[in-house]
Every structure is written in C-alpha cells, then in structure tokens.
Design an enzyme around this catalytic site. Sequence first.
Site, PDB file in Angstrom:
ATOM      1  N   LYS A 168       2.488  -4.449   6.346  1.00  0.00           N
ATOM      2  CA  LYS A 168       2.760  -4.497   4.904  1.00  0.00           C
ATOM      3  C   LYS A 168       4.266  -4.416   4.628  1.00  0.00           C
ATOM      4  CE  LYS A 168      -1.305  -5.011   3.067  1.00  0.00           C
ATOM      5  NZ  LYS A 168      -1.591  -6.251   2.310  1.00  0.00           N
ATOM      6  N   HIS A 179     -13.031   3.617   3.150  1.00  0.00           N
ATOM      7  CA  HIS A 179     -12.148   4.686   2.686  1.00  0.00           C
ATOM      8  C   HIS A 179     -13.004   5.875   2.224  1.00  0.00           C
ATOM      9  CE1 HIS A 179      -9.335   1.249   2.356  1.00  0.00           C
ATOM     10  NE2 HIS A 179      -8.488   2.139   2.812  1.00  0.00           N
ATOM     11  N   SER A 190       0.856  -1.187   0.000  1.00  0.00           N
ATOM     12  CA  SER A 190       0.000   0.000   0.000  1.00  0.00           C
ATOM     13  C   SER A 190       0.890   1.235   0.000  1.00  0.00           C
ATOM     14  CB  SER A 190      -0.834  -0.023   1.274  1.00  0.00           C
ATOM     15  OG  SER A 190      -1.365   1.257   1.531  1.00  0.00           O
ATOM     16  N   SER A 191       0.361   2.346  -0.496  1.00  0.00           N
ATOM     17  CA  SER A 191       1.159   3.580  -0.504  1.00  0.00           C
ATOM     18  C   SER A 191       1.417   4.100   0.908  1.00  0.00           C
ATOM     19  CB  SER A 191       0.483   4.655  -1.353  1.00  0.00           C
ATOM     20  OG  SER A 191      -0.792   4.955  -0.842  1.00  0.00           O
TER      21      SER A 191
END
Length: 311
Positions: free
Chosen positions: A141, A180, A108-109
């Site tokens: 992550k 989100h 994920s960013s």
Amino acid sequence: MEKDSKIYVAGHRGLVGSAILRRLQAAGFTRLLTRTRSQLDLRDQAAVDAFFAAERPDYVFLAAAKVGGILANATYPAAFIYDNLEIQNHVIHAAYRYGTQKLLFLGSSCIYPRLAPQPLKEEYLLTGPLEETNQWYAIAKIAGIKMVQAYRRQYGFRGISLMPTNLYGPGDNFDLQTSHVLPALLRKFHEAKVDAAPRVVVWGTGAPRREFLHVDDLADAALFLMEHYDGEEIINVGVGEDLTIRELAELIKEVVGYRGDIVFDTSKPDGTPRKLLDVSRLHQLGWRAKIPLREGLAQTYAWYLEHQAEG
Ligand code: GFB
C-alpha cells in the site's frame, strides 16, 4: 465528474468496491464500468492494458486489493505483497497511459508505524517500523501511495490516495480464518446464540484499540474527495474515535442478543496496540462520518442474517 463520465470501479464485488458502486448509482452516474475477476485478472498486465485501451475510463476508483484480517495477513505474506503490488501497478500505469482524468487509490491505516503517536497524522508515514503481522500488505500500500505521488510529479497525473481506518458493513468477509475482527465477532456471537453455547472466544488480550468506519461512509467520502480534492498528500478517512476489542465484543454481544460469556485466547496475536486516525485534514476539507457504530453494527448484523445462507 459528469453524470455521463465513464467511471471504472475496480474491485466492485468487494466490501469497498460494492459500496462505491452503490454510492455512484445513487448519485445518478450512468456509465459505470465493472469487470469480475474471471473477466479481468488485474494481476495480468497485458489484460489490464487491453481493457484500458478499449474502454478508456475517465475516472477510476481503485478498490481492488487482496485484503484480510490479522491471521490471513500473517499466513499469506507472499500473496498479500505480490497481488497488491501487481494490481495497483497495472491499474495506475494503465490509467495514466490511456488518459484517465483522475484516479482514487485506497490505502489503509496499517501503513503507519506500529508505535506512531496517536491519533495518526498523515505525516507519520515512513517515520518508524511497521507492525509485523501486516507489514507485507502495508509495504504494498505504501508503494501504491508513492506511485500515485510519483505519477503526479512526473506526468501531472491526477491521482489521490485515501487511508481508511478499519472498515465494516454489508458485503464483508465473514470467514472466521480470513476475516477482520468485526465480521468475525458478529458471526461468532450469532452462532453461539443459535447454538446456546456458553462462551465466545475472542482472539488476543482484548486490549488493542481499533477505530471502525462503516463502508457506506467510506464510499461517500471517496465520492466527495474524488470531486473536491486534488492533491499529492494522503488523506485519512475515519471517525476519529476508537474502542478496545473487549468493548467491541461487548457491544456486538448486546447487538446480537447473546447471553453467555466472553473469553480471550491470548495465544492469538493482538497486532498493533492502537491505530486511531487523525481526521482533521478530512474535516477541514468538509467531510465527516455519519453512521454511528451501534447503528452500523445492527444494520450489518441484519445484512448477515439475510445473506448467511449464500456464504
Ligand atoms: O481486524 P483484525 O483482524 O486486524 O484484528 P488488524 C483486530 C484485533 O481484533 C486484533 C482481535 O487484536 C485481533 O487479535 N480479534 C479478536 C480478532 N477476535 C478476533 C477474531 O475472531 N478475528 C479477527 N480477525 N481478529 C488489519 C490488517 O489489522 O487491519 C489489515 O491485518 C488491514 O492489513 C486492516 O490493514 C485494516 O486491525 O489488527
């Protein structure tokens, strides 16, 4: 990958997994393996081991994860770190142990430092402190990325890791507490339109910037990279453009056709000020996002209208 390779999509009921499954089906892959959560709890190592021993998938798309928006991340830190570490440890280790030829892991960013220079290059990983609200998810992550790299170095296991930007699309979570921002705002504006409410409340200041990638683009990139990339370095997957939350809210207001006001609830967190991915590496490899945000929003809104009764 051959059309009759055995391909396991972990997390096939989620936003990302369901898109990857659709993409593989459309490309003509015929031996797609899936298990629901009640059939196989990926947090149970013995169960994951038994599944891999019996099925021995050739390829694995690891899209199973505990995910959520800014509030869910901040409210359930233990679940975000534990579930994700468990799921990825078990699946990556079993894939290596039972002869999987290649595995694709999704990060994920939010793995990048909160205040890293923009756009975010892959080499900024672990160069500074993380964003407070989602550090638990980010640490899990990052551990997944390092695990994939370690298995490649020690065992020659062919694992690759993709870092998608904020994703959206059909099959997203529209629950206002855990979702989100994009699905939350689609729902809020839609409900305000139906109820003729005078205003819609948007969390935070509206100033943070976010980049949004349609999940069908991500699925296309995942298939492309599974077939054309085999390296230790992580690969950002995004569109290369971002907008403020205020601009996103205005765009969604327009797509939904709502005529009231937008107000900001600044008691809610903003999170990272900006996380725009540098996608030069992805472009060099030969892949680009295709779905424009407005078009993707309209399509996702149509999907929501069709499926809201089920949620
Ligand atoms: O999408 P989001 O929840 O997560 O929030 P992050 C993005 C921005 O939208 C924040 C604002 O500044 C929120 O305050 N926002 C405005 C809203 N209105 C709303 C609303 O109604 N709901 C939500 N959810 N936000 C996530 C991480 O961070 O990014 C995950 O929590 C993951 O770990 C994901 O990495 C990609 O973009 O801040």
